[in-house]
Design a protein around this motif. Structure first.
Motif, mmCIF file in Angstrom:
data_model
loop_
_atom_site.group_PDB
_atom_site.id
_atom_site.type_symbol
_atom_site.label_atom_id
_atom_site.label_comp_id
_atom_site.label_asym_id
_atom_site.label_seq_id
_atom_site.Cartn_x
_atom_site.Cartn_y
_atom_site.Cartn_z
ATOM 1 N N ASN A 157 57.688 14.211 0.018
ATOM 2 C CA ASN A 157 58.029 15.627 -0.026
ATOM 3 C C ASN A 157 59.353 15.937 0.672
ATOM 4 O OD1 ASN A 157 55.743 16.677 -1.423
ATOM 5 N ND2 ASN A 157 54.510 16.369 0.409
ATOM 6 N N SER A 158 59.889 14.960 1.386
ATOM 7 C CA SER A 158 61.175 15.174 2.044
ATOM 8 C C SER A 158 62.268 15.270 0.987
ATOM 9 C CB SER A 158 61.472 14.030 3.013
ATOM 10 O OG SER A 158 60.575 14.041 4.106
ATOM 11 N N THR B 123 56.573 17.033 12.477
ATOM 12 C CA THR B 123 57.188 17.327 11.193
ATOM 13 C C THR B 123 57.419 18.829 11.081
ATOM 14 O OG1 THR B 123 54.998 17.448 10.177
ATOM 15 C CG2 THR B 123 56.127 15.333 10.091
ATOM 16 N N ASP C 220 58.487 8.394 9.540
ATOM 17 C CA ASP C 220 57.504 8.897 8.576
ATOM 18 C C ASP C 220 58.086 10.031 7.734
ATOM 19 O OD1 ASP C 220 55.672 7.072 9.526
ATOM 20 O OD2 ASP C 220 54.619 8.498 10.807
ATOM 21 N N ILE C 221 58.893 10.890 8.349
ATOM 22 C CA ILE C 221 59.555 11.960 7.593
ATOM 23 C C ILE C 221 60.469 11.348 6.531
ATOM 24 C CG2 ILE C 221 61.266 13.818 7.734
ATOM 25 C CD1 ILE C 221 60.114 14.462 10.527
ATOM 26 N N ASN D 225 58.424 10.165 3.640
ATOM 27 C CA ASN D 225 57.531 11.120 2.987
ATOM 28 C C ASN D 225 58.097 11.565 1.631
ATOM 29 O OD1 ASN D 225 56.337 13.895 2.355
ATOM 30 N ND2 ASN D 225 55.110 13.265 4.116
ATOM 31 N N GLY E 273 54.420 17.016 6.296
ATOM 32 C CA GLY E 273 55.177 15.792 6.545
ATOM 33 C C GLY E 273 56.585 15.810 6.018
ATOM 34 N N ALA E 274 56.957 16.869 5.299
ATOM 35 C CA ALA E 274 58.286 16.936 4.698
ATOM 36 C C ALA E 274 59.357 17.220 5.739
ATOM 37 C CB ALA E 274 58.326 18.013 3.612
ATOM 38 N N ARG F 138 52.611 20.052 1.299
ATOM 39 C CA ARG F 138 53.976 19.695 1.678
ATOM 40 C C ARG F 138 54.050 19.121 3.093
ATOM 41 N NH1 ARG F 138 57.551 20.168 -1.450
ATOM 42 N NH2 ARG F 138 59.078 19.784 0.183
#
Length: 441
Positions: free
Chosen positions: A390-391, A306, A384-385, A388, A316-317, A314
């Motif tokens: 926060n993405s 990530t 996963d991104i 997420n 994983g964004a 944040r």
């Protein structure tokens, strides 16, 4: 994903000019759906898309299944059609029934101008559950209540690193923070005796390959637009934090040395890509890069992670974008056009087939969790991104990508050192963007 050029930037001028033609035309009423659901579509329908080579072949394989399901529909397909060609054709009244765009940035303008019709009547009539589509994809396919597009696969931007170079430098994992990214970039950089860059640990210049403010924004959670649609660039301190970090790394390398090094690098979409050739050790890129590496540089041992971020919360964004598909207001067979869009964007098997073939992220929950989806550990990083919270993505606007272009103009001066006052520069961006938004209504 295979680009004719760097789709998001180098084609922008032509696309904006073409959009002016569309905007200048008086919007027409959306074609009406047939009154009765369940009636089999018939007749001719034409699809334009931008894919070429391997990706076009994968799309053709899925379209063959559409033809088998709807034998009374005659489908004509034209590949290699960029956004500028599509928008010009629509403005001239000669556009296709259905078009796939590589840019979510057109959605606001296309919806507002009526270039693509509102699909809500079709969705409501056929009982399509939009909650099956993750919120981030729903957000970039509608504007002011009009859903004039549907998501056609998605892109998730993450971080690539060369494992051999990491091992050589004694590094064991990708950077998790911006500070770690700077530290590792310096450690992985190689220079000649006169200071010429031979290998960049990370090339921080905006305008290099996928380095854009939109792709970097999730690193700090930077905001583009306020709730009323006006520019938030000058008022959000996250942009100052990001740009201060970026300029410090540019200055460490030396702007002129970076530009000289960049000029020596190969084309992003060829086998001469700088990451493929070992000229850069780390890069921000989309999930499609894995397929390019497998095809063009199979001997490069790489890892994916990530994006580095400014705060642990944040983690994983990443930046989320994707392709969008819509029915042109010039469609001659809107019912068959909708049947094609519904097949490609709501049917799980079709979406999984496309994802497995093109190697982009599926855009429905069912497809994301399908046992048929090819999701090795590296591809799962991008899944996963995409999931997420926060993405982020770039929000639709009536001025299309105008707010990003205006910002990018300032960034060229910022990173070169000709624009030194960051606060004043960002405030000026707000003023210019807000004038454009006001003119667009």
């Amino acid at each position: 994903m295979q680009r004719l050029l760097n789709r998001r930037m180098t084609m922008m001028a032509g696309m904006v000019a073409a959009m002016a033609v569309v905007t200048a035309c008086t919007p027409t009423e959306a074609p009406k759906p047939i009154a009765t659901s369940g009636v089999e579509p018939t007749g001719a329908v034409e699809l334009w898309h931008f894919f070429t080579d391997r990706e076009a072949k994968a799309l053709d394989e899925t379209l063959a299944k559409f033809k088998a399901k709807y034998p009374k529909v005659t489908l004509t397909v034209k590949g290699g059609q960029d956004d500028a060609k599509v928008t010009t054709a629509i403005g001239a009244g000669t556009g296709p029934d259905v078009a796939i765009s590589y840019s979510t940035d057109i959605v606001g303008k296309f919806c507002a101008a009526g270039a693509w019709v509102d699909l809500n009547p079709y969705l409501q009539r056929d009982g399509v559950d939009l909650n099956a589509i993750p919120q981030v994809a729903r957000s970039y396919t509608e504007f002011r209540g009009k859903r004039c597009t549907m998501p056609f696969l998605a892109d998730a931007y993450g971080f690539y690193f060369n494992k051999a170079m990491f091992a050589e430098a004694g590094l064991t994992q990708a950077p998790k923070t911006l500070a770690e990214l700077s530290e590792m970039a310096k450690k992985l950089t190689k220079r000649s005796a006169d200071g010429t860059i031979e290998r960049a640990g990370f090339l921080p210049l905006f305008g290099f390959y996928e380095n854009s403010p939109s792709h970097f924004a999730p690193m700090v959670g930077a905001k583009w637009l306020n709730d009323d649609g006006t520019s938030a660039i000058g008022s959000d301190p996250a942009w100052k934090e990001l740009l201060t970090w970026q300029k410090e790394l540019v200055d460490w390398y030396g702007y002129d040395k970076l530009e000289k090094f960049r000029a020596s690098l190969g084309d992003e979409w060829s086998a001469d890509n700088a990451f493929h050739k070992g000229k850069v050790a780390m890069a921000v890129d989309g999930e499609w890069r894995m397929a390019f590496l497998k095809d063009q540089a199979p001997n490069v041992e790489f890892g994916v992670a990530t994006l580095p971020v400014n705060k642990a919360e944040r983690a994983g964004a990443g930046y989320i974008s994707g392709n969008v598909i819509g029915v042109s207001r010039t469609a001659r067979n809107p019912e068959a056009a909708w049947a094609l869009i519904k097949f490609l964007t709501t049917e799980t098997d079709s979406i999984v087939d496309l994802s497995n073939g093109i190697r982009n992220v599926p855009t429905t929950t069912a497809a994301l969790t399908s046992p048929r989806l090819t999701a090795d550990p590296a591809f799962k990083v991008f899944l996963d991104i995409f999931a997420n919270p926060n993405s982020g993505t770039t929000p639709p606007s009536a001025i299309g990508p105008g707010y990003q272009e205006t910002f990018s103009e300032f960034l060229q001066g910022w990173q070169s050192g000709t624009r030194k006052d960051l606060s004043a520069g960002l405030a000026d961006v707000d003023v210019r963007v807000n004038k454009m938004i006001k003119l667009a209504g």
